[in-house]
Design an enzyme around this catalytic site. Sequence first.
Site, PDB file in Angstrom:
ATOM      1  N   SER A   1      68.835  41.807  17.082  1.00  0.00           N
ATOM      2  CA  SER A   1      68.256  40.884  18.079  1.00  0.00           C
ATOM      3  C   SER A   1      69.381  40.294  18.923  1.00  0.00           C
ATOM      4  O   SER A   1      70.301  39.704  18.375  1.00  0.00           O
ATOM      5  CB  SER A   1      67.542  39.727  17.375  1.00  0.00           C
ATOM      6  OG  SER A   1      66.598  40.241  16.491  1.00  0.00           O
TER       7      SER A   1
ATOM      8  N   ARG B   1      69.812  30.750  12.487  1.00  0.00           N
ATOM      9  CA  ARG B   1      70.925  31.625  12.931  1.00  0.00           C
ATOM     10  C   ARG B   1      72.147  30.789  13.312  1.00  0.00           C
ATOM     11  O   ARG B   1      72.809  31.035  14.327  1.00  0.00           O
ATOM     12  CB  ARG B   1      70.511  32.485  14.126  1.00  0.00           C
ATOM     13  CG  ARG B   1      69.371  33.408  13.893  1.00  0.00           C
ATOM     14  CD  ARG B   1      69.647  34.450  12.807  1.00  0.00           C
ATOM     15  NE  ARG B   1      68.496  35.293  12.665  1.00  0.00           N
ATOM     16  CZ  ARG B   1      67.476  35.008  11.860  1.00  0.00           C
ATOM     17  NH1 ARG B   1      67.495  33.927  11.098  1.00  0.00           N
ATOM     18  NH2 ARG B   1      66.448  35.822  11.787  1.00  0.00           N
TER      19      ARG B   1
ATOM     20  N   GLU C   1      72.074  35.449  20.326  1.00  0.00           N
ATOM     21  CA  GLU C   1      72.314  35.361  18.880  1.00  0.00           C
ATOM     22  C   GLU C   1      73.629  36.083  18.569  1.00  0.00           C
ATOM     23  O   GLU C   1      74.379  35.702  17.680  1.00  0.00           O
ATOM     24  CB  GLU C   1      71.147  36.028  18.135  1.00  0.00           C
ATOM     25  CG  GLU C   1      71.338  36.055  16.637  1.00  0.00           C
ATOM     26  CD  GLU C   1      70.190  36.724  15.890  1.00  0.00           C
ATOM     27  OE1 GLU C   1      69.017  36.507  16.233  1.00  0.00           O
ATOM     28  OE2 GLU C   1      70.495  37.463  14.937  1.00  0.00           O
TER      29      GLU C   1
HETATM   30  C1  FAD Z   1      70.233  46.958  13.599  1.00  0.00           C
HETATM   31  C2  FAD Z   1      70.591  45.524  13.295  1.00  0.00           C
HETATM   32  C3  FAD Z   1      69.672  44.712  12.666  1.00  0.00           C
HETATM   33  C4  FAD Z   1      69.996  43.369  12.365  1.00  0.00           C
HETATM   34  N1  FAD Z   1      69.067  42.618  11.739  1.00  0.00           N
HETATM   35  C5  FAD Z   1      69.357  41.327  11.447  1.00  0.00           C
HETATM   36  C6  FAD Z   1      68.388  40.500  10.790  1.00  0.00           C
HETATM   37  O1  FAD Z   1      67.297  40.933  10.441  1.00  0.00           O
HETATM   38  N2  FAD Z   1      68.723  39.208  10.558  1.00  0.00           N
HETATM   39  C7  FAD Z   1      69.934  38.696  10.903  1.00  0.00           C
HETATM   40  O2  FAD Z   1      70.174  37.510  10.638  1.00  0.00           O
HETATM   41  N3  FAD Z   1      70.865  39.444  11.522  1.00  0.00           N
HETATM   42  C8  FAD Z   1      70.618  40.742  11.800  1.00  0.00           C
HETATM   43  N4  FAD Z   1      71.546  41.513  12.445  1.00  0.00           N
HETATM   44  C9  FAD Z   1      72.835  40.914  12.832  1.00  0.00           C
HETATM   45  C10 FAD Z   1      73.967  41.190  11.819  1.00  0.00           C
HETATM   46  O3  FAD Z   1      73.644  42.226  10.953  1.00  0.00           O
HETATM   47  C11 FAD Z   1      74.327  39.960  10.986  1.00  0.00           C
HETATM   48  O4  FAD Z   1      74.625  38.873  11.807  1.00  0.00           O
HETATM   49  C12 FAD Z   1      75.502  40.217  10.057  1.00  0.00           C
HETATM   50  O5  FAD Z   1      75.651  39.134   9.174  1.00  0.00           O
HETATM   51  C13 FAD Z   1      76.829  40.438  10.798  1.00  0.00           C
HETATM   52  O6  FAD Z   1      77.786  40.879   9.857  1.00  0.00           O
HETATM   53  P1  FAD Z   1      79.113  41.620  10.312  1.00  0.00           P
HETATM   54  O7  FAD Z   1      79.953  41.821   9.100  1.00  0.00           O
HETATM   55  O8  FAD Z   1      78.766  42.848  11.061  1.00  0.00           O
HETATM   56  O9  FAD Z   1      79.769  40.546  11.266  1.00  0.00           O
HETATM   57  P2  FAD Z   1      80.674  40.794  12.557  1.00  0.00           P
HETATM   58  O10 FAD Z   1      79.809  41.277  13.662  1.00  0.00           O
HETATM   59  O11 FAD Z   1      81.837  41.624  12.206  1.00  0.00           O
HETATM   60  O12 FAD Z   1      81.140  39.298  12.848  1.00  0.00           O
HETATM   61  C14 FAD Z   1      80.206  38.330  13.293  1.00  0.00           C
HETATM   62  C15 FAD Z   1      80.913  36.969  13.398  1.00  0.00           C
HETATM   63  O13 FAD Z   1      81.239  36.494  12.101  1.00  0.00           O
HETATM   64  C16 FAD Z   1      82.646  36.259  11.974  1.00  0.00           C
HETATM   65  N5  FAD Z   1      83.040  36.675  10.617  1.00  0.00           N
HETATM   66  C17 FAD Z   1      82.890  37.891  10.062  1.00  0.00           C
HETATM   67  N6  FAD Z   1      83.350  37.889   8.794  1.00  0.00           N
HETATM   68  C18 FAD Z   1      83.815  36.637   8.556  1.00  0.00           C
HETATM   69  C19 FAD Z   1      84.446  36.014   7.421  1.00  0.00           C
HETATM   70  N7  FAD Z   1      84.694  36.681   6.293  1.00  0.00           N
HETATM   71  N8  FAD Z   1      84.811  34.703   7.532  1.00  0.00           N
HETATM   72  C20 FAD Z   1      84.573  34.010   8.686  1.00  0.00           C
HETATM   73  N9  FAD Z   1      84.007  34.564   9.777  1.00  0.00           N
HETATM   74  C21 FAD Z   1      83.621  35.857   9.714  1.00  0.00           C
HETATM   75  C22 FAD Z   1      83.279  37.136  13.052  1.00  0.00           C
HETATM   76  O14 FAD Z   1      84.564  36.657  13.422  1.00  0.00           O
HETATM   77  C23 FAD Z   1      82.240  37.035  14.153  1.00  0.00           C
HETATM   78  O15 FAD Z   1      82.394  35.847  14.881  1.00  0.00           O
HETATM   79  C24 FAD Z   1      71.259  42.852  12.732  1.00  0.00           C
HETATM   80  C25 FAD Z   1      72.194  43.683  13.372  1.00  0.00           C
HETATM   81  C26 FAD Z   1      71.869  45.012  13.638  1.00  0.00           C
HETATM   82  C27 FAD Z   1      72.881  45.892  14.299  1.00  0.00           C
END
Ligand code: FAD
Length: 363
Positions: free
Chosen positions: A263, A189, A359
């Site tokens: 998580s 992560r 995380e």
């Molecule tokens: C129900 C649920 C289940 C999940 N299960 C998992 C799982 O099984 N495994 C797992 O690893 N994660 C999981 N996650 C966490 C999440 O889905 C991931 O971390 C996902 O990749 C976040 O994507 P996002 O677009 O929502 O990012 P955001 O929440 O919008 O951003 C997260 C971070 O990334 C940065 N960021 C976003 N886009 C970019 C870009 N294009 N360039 C540079 N920086 C950027 C943002 O500035 C921020 O710091 C889960 C979340 C939820 C709600």
Amino acid sequence: MANIFTCLLFSWLVFFVFFPYNKSMIKVEKKVLLKPFTTLKIGSTADFFTLVQTETELREALKWARAKQQKIFILGAGSNILLTKPFRGLVIKNEIKGWRIIKKTPTFALVEATSGEAWSHLVNFTVQNNLFGLENLFLIPGTIGAAPVQNIGAYGVELKDVFVSLRALDLKTGREKIFSAVACRFGYRDSIFKNKYHGRYFILSIICKLSLRPQFKLAYGTIREELKAAGVKKPTAGDMIRIISKLRSSKLPNLALLPNAGSFFKNPVILESQFKKLQFRFPEIKSFPDQPNKVKIPAAWLIEQAGFKGKKFGSVGMYEKQALVLVNYGGATANEALKLVSRIQTVVKKKFGIKLEPEVNII
Ligand SMILES: Cc1cc2nc3c(=O)[nH]c(=O)nc-3n(C[C@H](O)[C@H](O)[C@H](O)COP(=O)(O)OP(=O)(O)OC[C@H]3O[C@@H](n4cnc5c(N)ncnc54)[C@H](O)[C@@H]3O)c2cc1C
């Protein structure tokens, strides 16, 4: 005659000079509430907010921020953030979408996906087109661009296992850069974009290498047992995503009913020697092998043992079926969430001597 000529010249000028500019002009809004853009449904306002659907719009947004000397925050689907204060700058909501197969050989395909695309759309596409490797990452919310930031992972597979490279825009210099898997410094992560280059690069697209032959990872958790129970001897990609979907829905709350960010904490990795001492005091403690001489402890087990599983504190709490998931029961504030996070960290540290690291990105 001269009048007609002047008129024509003027309309050509309007069309070629102003029309293309107006067409790609971004809309910057003031004082936008960010809560609806997060899956936890917690968050204050951004001073400025814009949504980009093309790289041209993105460059315009960056130009705008530079001219107004505003900080930038990149927002994907908001599924990995806890927003704790108003953002004094420009939030860029990334909706630059798409993917394509850029190379196909008899054994593998290279797929390039654009950063504002939903991760789940890419997984669905690969499963439907017999491109193997992403099945275990089915149903992870979020965008493609955020996936490398924390090297998303689930059920024994991480993005790094299929990752080839990414293209990113340096927010400091405006130059594009290609990062190989090694340059991304992926960890559990974790990546360089969470550390040294935190907030420095806008990830534009990623390239993944997917196999044309099924190569499923079955070792994690109860995947094998589930397949056996379903009478599946030789699983297909369809079987895999059915099982992953079943496992996920048995553990994770429905986002539409109970807002959360997945998580909340990472599984701590500790020295084997420390683990042995803990095992003496808590014989039922669970662990997974990690790096040499280290083991990973399920944070959910620690939180459950610390008495937080299913417990509600005002409008927040730890989910009854999975202690690792902090849920918003409705109208929760960032302060309530932060207080619970800190309380859990304190109790777990006191009981087990282990520091739980979030995380989720706390901003
Ligand atoms: C129900 C649920 C289940 C999940 N299960 C998992 C799982 O099984 N495994 C797992 O690893 N994660 C999981 N996650 C966490 C999440 O889905 C991931 O971390 C996902 O990749 C976040 O994507 P996002 O677009 O929502 O990012 P955001 O929440 O919008 O951003 C997260 C971070 O990334 C940065 N960021 C976003 N886009 C970019 C870009 N294009 N360039 C540079 N920086 C950027 C943002 O500035 C921020 O710091 C889960 C979340 C939820 C709600």
